[in-house]
Design an enzyme around this catalytic site. Structure first.
Site, PDB file in Angstrom:
ATOM      1  N   LYS A 121       0.804  -1.228   0.000  1.00 55.86           N
ATOM      2  CA  LYS A 121       0.000   0.000   0.000  1.00 55.86           C
ATOM      3  C   LYS A 121       0.839   1.282   0.000  1.00 55.86           C
ATOM      4  CE  LYS A 121      -4.459  -0.686   1.953  1.00 55.86           C
ATOM      5  NZ  LYS A 121      -5.318  -0.611   3.136  1.00 55.86           N
ATOM      6  N   ASP A 179     -10.129   4.008   1.553  1.00 58.65           N
ATOM      7  CA  ASP A 179     -10.456   3.451   2.876  1.00 58.65           C
ATOM      8  C   ASP A 179     -11.275   4.437   3.718  1.00 58.65           C
ATOM      9  OD1 ASP A 179      -9.426   0.878   2.716  1.00 58.65           O
ATOM     10  OD2 ASP A 179      -7.453   1.433   3.480  1.00 58.65           O
TER      11      ASP A 179
HETATM   12  P1  NAP Z   1      -0.936  -1.400  10.798  1.00 57.80           P
HETATM   13  O1  NAP Z   1      -0.525  -0.246   9.955  1.00 57.80           O
HETATM   14  O2  NAP Z   1      -0.033  -2.576  10.957  1.00 57.80           O
HETATM   15  O3  NAP Z   1      -1.282  -0.835  12.271  1.00 57.80           O
HETATM   16  C1  NAP Z   1      -1.605  -1.697  13.329  1.00 57.80           C
HETATM   17  C2  NAP Z   1      -2.118  -0.894  14.514  1.00 57.80           C
HETATM   18  O4  NAP Z   1      -2.467  -1.804  15.570  1.00 57.80           O
HETATM   19  C3  NAP Z   1      -1.088   0.072  15.095  1.00 57.80           C
HETATM   20  O5  NAP Z   1      -1.762   1.161  15.663  1.00 57.80           O
HETATM   21  C4  NAP Z   1      -0.430  -0.829  16.168  1.00 57.80           C
HETATM   22  O6  NAP Z   1       0.223  -0.110  17.178  1.00 57.80           O
HETATM   23  C5  NAP Z   1      -1.649  -1.517  16.713  1.00 57.80           C
HETATM   24  N1  NAP Z   1      -1.331  -2.762  17.419  1.00 57.80           N
HETATM   25  C6  NAP Z   1      -1.052  -3.964  16.858  1.00 57.80           C
HETATM   26  N2  NAP Z   1      -0.812  -4.884  17.829  1.00 57.80           N
HETATM   27  C7  NAP Z   1      -0.928  -4.231  19.008  1.00 57.80           C
HETATM   28  C8  NAP Z   1      -0.810  -4.622  20.357  1.00 57.80           C
HETATM   29  N3  NAP Z   1      -0.510  -5.893  20.713  1.00 57.80           N
HETATM   30  N4  NAP Z   1      -1.002  -3.702  21.335  1.00 57.80           N
HETATM   31  C9  NAP Z   1      -1.311  -2.426  21.003  1.00 57.80           C
HETATM   32  N5  NAP Z   1      -1.467  -1.987  19.730  1.00 57.80           N
HETATM   33  C10 NAP Z   1      -1.264  -2.887  18.748  1.00 57.80           C
HETATM   34  O7  NAP Z   1      -2.320  -2.018  10.290  1.00 57.80           O
HETATM   35  P2  NAP Z   1      -3.539  -1.246   9.586  1.00 57.80           P
HETATM   36  O8  NAP Z   1      -3.424  -1.395   8.117  1.00 57.80           O
HETATM   37  O9  NAP Z   1      -3.636   0.124  10.164  1.00 57.80           O
HETATM   38  O10 NAP Z   1      -4.784  -2.138  10.038  1.00 57.80           O
HETATM   39  C11 NAP Z   1      -5.297  -2.086  11.358  1.00 57.80           C
HETATM   40  C12 NAP Z   1      -6.527  -2.999  11.443  1.00 57.80           C
HETATM   41  O11 NAP Z   1      -7.568  -2.468  10.630  1.00 57.80           O
HETATM   42  C13 NAP Z   1      -6.269  -4.424  10.928  1.00 57.80           C
HETATM   43  O12 NAP Z   1      -6.947  -5.327  11.778  1.00 57.80           O
HETATM   44  C14 NAP Z   1      -6.913  -4.431   9.549  1.00 57.80           C
HETATM   45  O13 NAP Z   1      -7.378  -5.706   9.164  1.00 57.80           O
HETATM   46  C15 NAP Z   1      -8.080  -3.483   9.772  1.00 57.80           C
HETATM   47  N6  NAP Z   1      -8.546  -2.840   8.529  1.00 57.80           N
HETATM   48  C16 NAP Z   1      -9.846  -2.986   8.214  1.00 57.80           C
HETATM   49  C17 NAP Z   1     -10.333  -2.378   7.084  1.00 57.80           C
HETATM   50  C18 NAP Z   1     -11.790  -2.528   6.750  1.00 57.80           C
HETATM   51  O14 NAP Z   1     -12.145  -2.308   5.598  1.00 57.80           O
HETATM   52  N7  NAP Z   1     -12.630  -2.856   7.710  1.00 57.80           N
HETATM   53  C19 NAP Z   1      -9.483  -1.623   6.244  1.00 57.80           C
HETATM   54  C20 NAP Z   1      -8.132  -1.481   6.610  1.00 57.80           C
HETATM   55  C21 NAP Z   1      -7.674  -2.107   7.764  1.00 57.80           C
HETATM   56  P3  NAP Z   1       1.803   0.221  17.027  1.00 57.80           P
HETATM   57  O15 NAP Z   1       1.898   1.398  16.110  1.00 57.80           O
HETATM   58  O16 NAP Z   1       2.241   0.497  18.423  1.00 57.80           O
HETATM   59  O17 NAP Z   1       2.446  -1.029  16.453  1.00 57.80           O
END
Ligand code: NAP
Length: 280
Positions: free
Chosen positions: A74, A111
């Site tokens: 992305k 998104d």
């Molecule tokens: P990302 O860039 O990897 O970010 C992950 C986020 O989760 C960060 O804020 C991270 O914090 C936090 N996190 C992960 N593990 C953690 C833990 N053990 N304790 C505390 N914080 C934790 O991923 P993303 O692309 O933003 O996606 C985030 C979520 O949204 C995913 O589950 C994804 O599947 C979902 N999503 C859904 C849609 C939809 O259409 N519904 C679209 C996009 C994404 P740190 O920065 O501290 O690592």
């Protein structure tokens, strides 16, 4: 690219990821193709990072009208695309590519559009401008959520993330309406918030649960989770038990797909229960 390079062909689109087998996008777009009787296809495209640019340059010559992009590409596509929308550039990631007739690759991020459209469709009484929004998380998806909530008119946007620096980066880039809370104080930012979002991956099947205390949550708040496996996360369950209206994250996935489908296949598709059932 000249007209000779374009293969007369039913339009194709796909999703580029590595791995990509888990993606629900093929099921989603094929449901629409079938429903609107469009002679085209949408396929998973497993592409390793080192091959991304080469594959992107080849796809238009293979009859592809565009593609979705998922993890881990992305951010990388922004460097390859010829035209990047302001919103994709602000978010720092793209999820939708259009291969233009002049050979240029156009990159956008839908998104945030999917996020807000899901809320307005699922909770018609939701008014983003009515109070502060609280966003838990500061990853790529959170950045799209922040951009769309600010555009929708939230007066204040509170954000908390385990890695505080990422939240502070969002404040630096998105401006004065952002207030950063320490991760240990994340529960406090819920006080008086009328929109509350889990934008972390916590609570997803196989991941640890989200442990932000909800004691300060106002029962008038609309609460939503980007995680959609499970569909109703423990975070949403607890918010509902506290009297809040909840919206699951599947609708965001469905709505973010609509602009791409329209551009590639020429039909504005509808997001409805039949689509949800097909994707579930
Ligand atoms: P990302 O860039 O990897 O970010 C992950 C986020 O989760 C960060 O804020 C991270 O914090 C936090 N996190 C992960 N593990 C953690 C833990 N053990 N304790 C505390 N914080 C934790 O991923 P993303 O692309 O933003 O996606 C985030 C979520 O949204 C995913 O589950 C994804 O599947 C979902 N999503 C859904 C849609 C939809 O259409 N519904 C679209 C996009 C994404 P740190 O920065 O501290 O690592």
């Amino acid at each position: 690219m000249t007209d000779h390079d374009r293969i007369p062909h039913a339009p194709l689109a796909g999703v580029l990821g590595w791995p990509v087998a888990h993606s629900r996008s093929p099921r989603l777009h094929r449901h629409w193709l079938h429903r609107y009787q469009i002679d085209g296809d949408y396929v998973p495209l497993p592409v390793a990072p080192e091959n991304l640019e080469q594959v992107l340059r080849a796809l238009p010559r293979m009859g592809f009208a565009g593609a979705n992009v998922t993890i881990p590409h992305k951010e990388a596509v922004l460097k390859i695309a010829d035209i990047v929308t302001d919103r994709a550039s602000l978010i720092g990631a793209a999820n939708t590519l259009i291969f233009r007739d002049d050979g240029k690759i156009h990159a956008d991020n839908t998104d945030g559009y999917g996020f807000v459209t899901n809320l307005t469709q699922s909770a018609p009484h939701w008014h983003p401008e009515s109070g502060a929004a609280a966003v838990i998380g500061a990853g790529g998806a959170a950045r799209a959520v922040v951009a769309s909530l600010l555009e929708a008119g939230v007066p204040e946007l509170r954000i908390s993330n385990r890695t505080k620096l990422r939240a502070e980066q969002i404040k630096a880039e998105f401006g004065a309406k952002i207030v950063v809370y320490d991760w240990a104080q994340a529960g406090n930012m819920l006080e008086g918030a009328t929109t509350v979002v889990n934008a972390t991956s916590m609570g997803m099947t196989g991941k640890p649960p989200l442990r932000v205390p909800l004691d300060a949550l106002n029962r008038d708040a609309l609460v939503t989770d980007l995680v959609y496996t499970p569909l109703i996360t423990d975070f949403l369950k607890e918010a509902e038990q506290r009297g809040c209206e909840i919206v699951d994250g599947l609708g965001m996935l469905l709505h973010q797909a609509a602009p791409g489908f329209e551009r590639w296949f020429g039909q504005r598709p509808e997001v409805d229960d039949a689509l949800r059932d097909a994707v579930l």
